[in-house]
Design a protein around this motif. Structure first.
Motif, short mmCIF file in Angstrom:
data_model
loop_
_atom_site.label_atom_id
_atom_site.label_comp_id
_atom_site.label_asym_id
_atom_site.label_seq_id
_atom_site.Cartn_x
_atom_site.Cartn_y
_atom_site.Cartn_z
N ARG A 147 -7.43 -13.28 -1.42
CA ARG A 147 -6.62 -14.20 -2.23
C ARG A 147 -5.20 -14.41 -1.71
O ARG A 147 -4.63 -15.48 -1.92
N PHE A 148 -4.62 -13.42 -1.05
CA PHE A 148 -3.23 -13.53 -0.64
C PHE A 148 -3.09 -14.46 0.56
O PHE A 148 -3.95 -14.52 1.42
N GLN A 149 -1.96 -15.16 0.62
CA GLN A 149 -1.68 -16.03 1.76
C GLN A 149 -1.44 -15.20 3.01
O GLN A 149 -1.06 -14.02 2.93
N ALA A 150 -1.63 -15.83 4.16
CA ALA A 150 -1.50 -15.11 5.43
C ALA A 150 -0.13 -14.46 5.59
O ALA A 150 -0.01 -13.34 6.09
N GLY A 151 0.91 -15.16 5.15
CA GLY A 151 2.25 -14.60 5.28
C GLY A 151 2.43 -13.32 4.49
O GLY A 151 3.07 -12.36 4.96
N ASP A 152 1.86 -13.28 3.29
CA ASP A 152 1.95 -12.08 2.47
C ASP A 152 1.12 -10.95 3.06
O ASP A 152 1.54 -9.79 3.06
N LEU A 153 -0.06 -11.28 3.56
CA LEU A 153 -0.89 -10.26 4.20
C LEU A 153 -0.19 -9.68 5.42
O LEU A 153 -0.22 -8.46 5.65
N ALA A 154 0.45 -10.55 6.20
CA ALA A 154 1.16 -10.08 7.40
C ALA A 154 2.26 -9.10 7.02
O ALA A 154 2.48 -8.09 7.72
N ARG A 155 2.96 -9.36 5.93
CA ARG A 155 4.01 -8.43 5.50
C ARG A 155 3.43 -7.10 5.02
O ARG A 155 3.99 -6.04 5.29
N ILE A 156 2.30 -7.16 4.32
CA ILE A 156 1.65 -5.91 3.88
C ILE A 156 1.22 -5.09 5.08
O ILE A 156 1.48 -3.88 5.16
N PHE A 157 0.56 -5.73 6.04
CA PHE A 157 0.08 -5.02 7.21
C PHE A 157 1.23 -4.53 8.09
O PHE A 157 1.18 -3.43 8.65
N GLY A 158 2.25 -5.38 8.23
CA GLY A 158 3.35 -5.04 9.13
C GLY A 158 4.30 -4.01 8.57
O GLY A 158 4.71 -3.08 9.26
N ILE A 159 4.67 -4.17 7.28
CA ILE A 159 5.65 -3.26 6.68
C ILE A 159 5.01 -1.97 6.20
O ILE A 159 5.47 -0.87 6.51
N LEU A 160 3.92 -2.08 5.44
CA LEU A 160 3.29 -0.90 4.86
C LEU A 160 2.31 -0.23 5.82
O LEU A 160 2.07 0.97 5.74
N GLY A 161 1.71 -1.03 6.72
CA GLY A 161 0.78 -0.45 7.68
C GLY A 161 1.38 -0.23 9.05
O GLY A 161 0.78 0.43 9.89
N GLU A 162 2.57 -0.77 9.26
CA GLU A 162 3.24 -0.66 10.57
C GLU A 162 2.33 -1.14 11.71
O GLU A 162 2.27 -0.55 12.78
N GLY A 213 -1.96 -0.04 5.09
CA GLY A 213 -1.11 -0.98 4.38
C GLY A 213 -1.75 -1.48 3.10
O GLY A 213 -1.08 -1.57 2.05
N LEU A 214 -3.04 -1.80 3.16
CA LEU A 214 -3.74 -2.26 1.96
C LEU A 214 -3.76 -1.18 0.89
O LEU A 214 -3.51 -1.46 -0.29
N ARG A 215 -4.08 0.04 1.29
CA ARG A 215 -4.17 1.13 0.31
C ARG A 215 -2.82 1.39 -0.36
O ARG A 215 -2.73 1.56 -1.58
N ILE A 216 -1.75 1.40 0.44
CA ILE A 216 -0.42 1.63 -0.12
C ILE A 216 -0.05 0.52 -1.09
O ILE A 216 0.51 0.77 -2.16
N PHE A 217 -0.37 -0.73 -0.72
CA PHE A 217 -0.03 -1.86 -1.58
C PHE A 217 -0.84 -1.84 -2.87
O PHE A 217 -0.28 -1.99 -3.97
N VAL A 218 -2.15 -1.66 -2.76
CA VAL A 218 -3.03 -1.69 -3.94
C VAL A 218 -2.61 -0.63 -4.95
O VAL A 218 -2.65 -0.86 -6.17
N ASN A 219 -2.19 0.53 -4.48
CA ASN A 219 -1.86 1.64 -5.37
C ASN A 219 -0.36 1.81 -5.62
O ASN A 219 0.04 2.76 -6.29
#
Length: 269
Positions: A147-162, A213-219
Motif C-alpha cells: 500500500r505504501f508509495q515507493a518514496g515512503d518504502l524507500a525511507r523505511i528501507f533506507g532509514i530503518l533498514g540501513e 526496516g519493515l519489522r521496526i516500522f510495523v512494530n
C-alpha cells in the motif's frame, strides 16, 4: 545503567528453550537482586526472568506478544507470589509496575521464537505470511509493502533498514505489486535477491535489511524503545539499575544517547 550490543531475545515460555543473550553480563550489571523487585520488559522465553527469580528477586515481566505470555503462564504458576506476567508494551512499564522498582532489564528486538515460527512472518528462512506483528494486531508488513508509495518504502528501507539499494527495491516493489501483491516472506525476499543479486562473499541475504526496516516500522520498535527508557527513568528508585541489550546500531544509538544525557544526574540509575 548498562547498554551493550547483543542479539535477539530467547523465546518460548516456562523453562527457557534458549539462553538469553549476555545473561551473565546483564546479571552482573544489575548486581545483587535478592529481595528486590525487577521489571523484565521483554519476557520472551522467560530466560532473564527465570535467572532473576532463582537469585531471589521478585519479577514483573512484560511482553507484547500474546503467545509469549501464554507460554509463560506455567513459569508464573511455579513462582506464584514472586512473578507477575503481564501482556502489554514495555513502553508502559512504569504504569504496569504501579510503584517504584529496583531494576529494569530490556532485551530489544525480535525473539528467536518469533523468528522460528514461519506463520509469524518475521523471517525468510522458510515460507510464511508477510506479517511481522509482535502484538498480532494492527498493520502488517504485507499492508506496508502493498500500500505504501515507493518514496515512503524507500525511507523505511533506507532509514530503518540501513539498506543502500532502498530506492531501487522500493520502485521494484511498486511495479511488481500491480501484477501480484506480495503475500509471503519468500516472495518478497526472492524478488529482492533477483533485483540486487547476491555475492557469495556476502554474510547476509540481500533482503535482510529490508526485513529489518519493515519489522521496526510495523512494530514501532524505536518509538517503543525511547518511551521505555523514559518509563524506566520514572519507575526506578534512586540508585536503581537499568540494563539494556541492543541488537543493531539504531537501537544502540538511542540507548547510548539516553545514558549519556543522564550520566551526570545524581542519585539516578
Amino acid at each position: 545503567m548498562m547498554a551493550g550490543p547483543g542479539g535477539v531475545s530467547p523465546a518460548g515460555g516456562g523453562p527457557a528453550r534458549h539462553i538469553p543473550v549476555l545473561l551473565d553480563e546483564v546479571l552482573a550489571a544489575l548486581g545483587a537482586v535478592e529481595g528486590k523487585t525487577v521489571i523484565d520488559g521483554t519476557f520472551g522465553a522467560g530466560g532473564y526472568t527465570a535467572a532473576l527469580l532463582e537469585r531471589g528477586a521478585s519479577v514483573i515481566a512484560i511482553d507484547r506478544d500474546p503467545e509469549a505470555v501464554a507460554a509463560g503462564r506455567s513459569l508464573e504458576a511455579r513462582w506464584a507470589g514472586k512473578l507477575r506476567l503481564v501482556h502489554g508494551q514495555f513502553s508502559e512499564l512504569d504504569i504496569v509496575a504501579g510503584e517504584p522498582v529496583d531494576a529494569v532489564v530490556l532485551d530489544i528486538g525480535v525473539s528467536s521464537m518469533q523468528l522460528d515460527e514461519a506463520e509469524r512472518g518475521f523471517s525468510f528462512r522458510q515460507e510464511g505470511p508477510l506479517d511481522m506483528r509482535m502484538a498480532k494486531e494492527g498493520m502488517s508488513a504485507a499492508d506496508v509493502v502493498n500500500r505504501f508509495q515507493a518514496g515512503d518504502l524507500a525511507r523505511i528501507f533506507g532509514i530503518l533498514g540501513e539498506e543502500k539499494h532502498a530506492g531501487r527495491i522500493a520502485r521494484m516493489i511498486e511495479k511488481r505489486r500491480k501484477e501480484k501483491p506480495f503475500e509471503t516472506t519468500l516472495d518478497l525476499a526472492n524478488a529482492i535477491e533477483r533485483l540486487v543479486g547476491r555475492n557469495p562473499r556476502d554474510k547476509i541475504h540481500p533482503a535482510t535489511r529490508v526485513f529489518q526496516g519493515l519489522r521496526i516500522f510495523v512494530n514501532d520498535e524505536l518509538g517503543e524503545l525511547a518511551r521505555a527508557l523514559f518509563a524506566a527513568e520514572r519507575v526506578l528508585k534512586p540508585g536503581g539499575r537499568l540494563a539494556v541489550v541492543t541488537f543493531h546500531s539504531l537501537e544502540d544509538r538511542i540507548v547510548k544517547r539516553f545514558l549519556s544525557a543522564r550520566s551526570g544526574l545524581s542519585g539516578g540509575s
